[in-house]
Design a protein around this motif. Sequence first.
Motif, PDB file in Angstrom:
ATOM      1  N   VAL A   1      -3.229 -33.118  51.957  1.00  0.00           N
ATOM      2  CA  VAL A   1      -2.477 -32.980  53.405  1.00  0.00           C
ATOM      3  C   VAL A   1      -2.897 -34.223  54.152  1.00  0.00           C
ATOM      4  N   PHE A   2      -4.334 -34.526  54.141  1.00  0.00           N
ATOM      5  CA  PHE A   2      -4.614 -35.849  54.906  1.00  0.00           C
ATOM      6  C   PHE A   2      -3.939 -37.164  54.541  1.00  0.00           C
ATOM      7  N   CYS A   3      -3.946 -37.182  53.179  1.00  0.00           N
ATOM      8  CA  CYS A   3      -3.573 -38.377  52.556  1.00  0.00           C
ATOM      9  C   CYS A   3      -1.833 -38.823  52.905  1.00  0.00           C
TER      10      CYS A   3
ATOM     11  N   ARG B   1       0.466 -45.816  52.156  1.00  0.00           N
ATOM     12  CA  ARG B   1       0.505 -45.711  51.007  1.00  0.00           C
ATOM     13  C   ARG B   1      -0.197 -47.111  50.045  1.00  0.00           C
ATOM     14  N   PRO B   2      -0.013 -48.368  50.752  1.00  0.00           N
ATOM     15  CA  PRO B   2      -0.881 -49.440  50.055  1.00  0.00           C
ATOM     16  C   PRO B   2      -2.222 -49.025  49.877  1.00  0.00           C
ATOM     17  N   TRP B   3      -2.896 -48.383  50.972  1.00  0.00           N
ATOM     18  CA  TRP B   3      -4.340 -48.184  50.983  1.00  0.00           C
ATOM     19  C   TRP B   3      -4.490 -46.907  49.965  1.00  0.00           C
TER      20      TRP B   3
ATOM     21  N   GLY C   1      -4.707 -48.355  46.606  1.00  0.00           N
ATOM     22  CA  GLY C   1      -5.904 -49.225  46.591  1.00  0.00           C
ATOM     23  C   GLY C   1      -7.098 -48.297  46.353  1.00  0.00           C
ATOM     24  N   PHE C   2      -7.258 -47.039  47.202  1.00  0.00           N
ATOM     25  CA  PHE C   2      -8.141 -46.294  47.059  1.00  0.00           C
ATOM     26  C   PHE C   2      -8.045 -45.585  45.604  1.00  0.00           C
ATOM     27  N   VAL C   3      -6.896 -45.243  44.960  1.00  0.00           N
ATOM     28  CA  VAL C   3      -6.957 -44.754  43.623  1.00  0.00           C
ATOM     29  C   VAL C   3      -7.361 -45.729  42.560  1.00  0.00           C
ATOM     30  N   ALA C   4      -7.095 -46.928  42.613  1.00  0.00           N
ATOM     31  CA  ALA C   4      -7.391 -47.667  41.893  1.00  0.00           C
ATOM     32  C   ALA C   4      -8.905 -48.203  41.819  1.00  0.00           C
ATOM     33  N   LEU C   5      -9.526 -48.347  42.923  1.00  0.00           N
ATOM     34  CA  LEU C   5     -10.925 -48.534  43.285  1.00  0.00           C
ATOM     35  C   LEU C   5     -11.729 -47.353  42.508  1.00  0.00           C
TER      36      LEU C   5
ATOM     37  N   LEU D   1     -15.709 -38.580  44.084  1.00  0.00           N
ATOM     38  CA  LEU D   1     -16.662 -39.034  45.231  1.00  0.00           C
ATOM     39  C   LEU D   1     -16.446 -40.315  45.922  1.00  0.00           C
ATOM     40  N   VAL D   2     -15.871 -41.307  44.989  1.00  0.00           N
ATOM     41  CA  VAL D   2     -15.590 -42.783  45.491  1.00  0.00           C
ATOM     42  C   VAL D   2     -14.390 -42.525  46.565  1.00  0.00           C
ATOM     43  N   TYR D   3     -13.373 -41.898  45.685  1.00  0.00           N
ATOM     44  CA  TYR D   3     -12.117 -41.657  46.516  1.00  0.00           C
ATOM     45  C   TYR D   3     -12.372 -40.956  47.772  1.00  0.00           C
ATOM     46  N   PHE D   4     -13.178 -39.677  47.679  1.00  0.00           N
ATOM     47  CA  PHE D   4     -13.036 -39.223  49.158  1.00  0.00           C
ATOM     48  C   PHE D   4     -14.090 -40.143  49.943  1.00  0.00           C
ATOM     49  N   LEU D   5     -14.912 -40.856  49.680  1.00  0.00           N
ATOM     50  CA  LEU D   5     -15.671 -41.719  50.528  1.00  0.00           C
ATOM     51  C   LEU D   5     -14.621 -42.770  51.229  1.00  0.00           C
ATOM     52  N   LEU D   6     -13.635 -43.224  50.445  1.00  0.00           N
ATOM     53  CA  LEU D   6     -12.863 -44.267  50.722  1.00  0.00           C
ATOM     54  C   LEU D   6     -11.940 -43.776  51.740  1.00  0.00           C
ATOM     55  N   THR D   7     -11.368 -42.685  51.368  1.00  0.00           N
ATOM     56  CA  THR D   7     -10.786 -42.004  52.250  1.00  0.00           C
ATOM     57  C   THR D   7     -11.213 -41.261  53.808  1.00  0.00           C
ATOM     58  N   THR D   8     -12.284 -40.898  53.506  1.00  0.00           N
ATOM     59  CA  THR D   8     -13.179 -40.597  54.790  1.00  0.00           C
ATOM     60  C   THR D   8     -13.616 -41.683  55.553  1.00  0.00           C
ATOM     61  N   GLY D   9     -13.652 -42.938  55.032  1.00  0.00           N
ATOM     62  CA  GLY D   9     -13.890 -44.239  55.772  1.00  0.00           C
ATOM     63  C   GLY D   9     -12.717 -44.514  56.573  1.00  0.00           C
ATOM     64  N   TYR D  10     -11.488 -44.453  55.818  1.00  0.00           N
ATOM     65  CA  TYR D  10     -10.197 -44.462  56.443  1.00  0.00           C
ATOM     66  C   TYR D  10      -9.817 -43.568  57.637  1.00  0.00           C
TER      67      TYR D  10
END
Length: 185
Positions: free
Chosen positions: A37-39, A45-47, A50-54, A134-143
Amino acid sequence: MPTAEPHRATPSPAVLAFYNAVPNVLWSVLSLVPMVVFCYQHVARPWLYGFVALSLLAYAWPTAWLRHLQLSTRPAVYRKLRVPVLNHFTQHGTFVNRLLRRRYPQYQYLPLRANLAKVVRTTYHLEQFHWVMLVYFLLTTGYAVALGYWSWVGVLTLLNVGYNLYPIWLQQYLRLRLRRLPRLG
């Protein structure tokens, strides 16, 4: 007159998969629906791509890295953080095994000693999955922080701790317990 099907001593692989899928689906829905929902509502979309790839790069981490990321070599540390409690509500956990033993009294999750190495490999695979998440959640939380969505920051952080951090610790704790068994070193 038809004969009754004989009672199996152990569950079939399909029955095991079903019982163990229930907690996986439950925890995934509870954690991933708010993330989706948040995403969908807020992440460009580019972010997102990128988050998925990272985050997927964590699948390339060697097992040795996971050993270095181990919280502790002492099970007491995990017990103090109440990590074993999580094992009641996960796949192959206490609750699932109890349900299976009601129908199949002979059932035991832990396989023969010869198969314990496979169980250890599975814990590494599961830990790696949760590191990716965890990395994906961290990147999204940073966003969310960058956009000032503070309520989302709180929700995503809580979900990350419950859906990823504690399961990572659980896999580490289970390996520590398995190492104490003979012939696993």
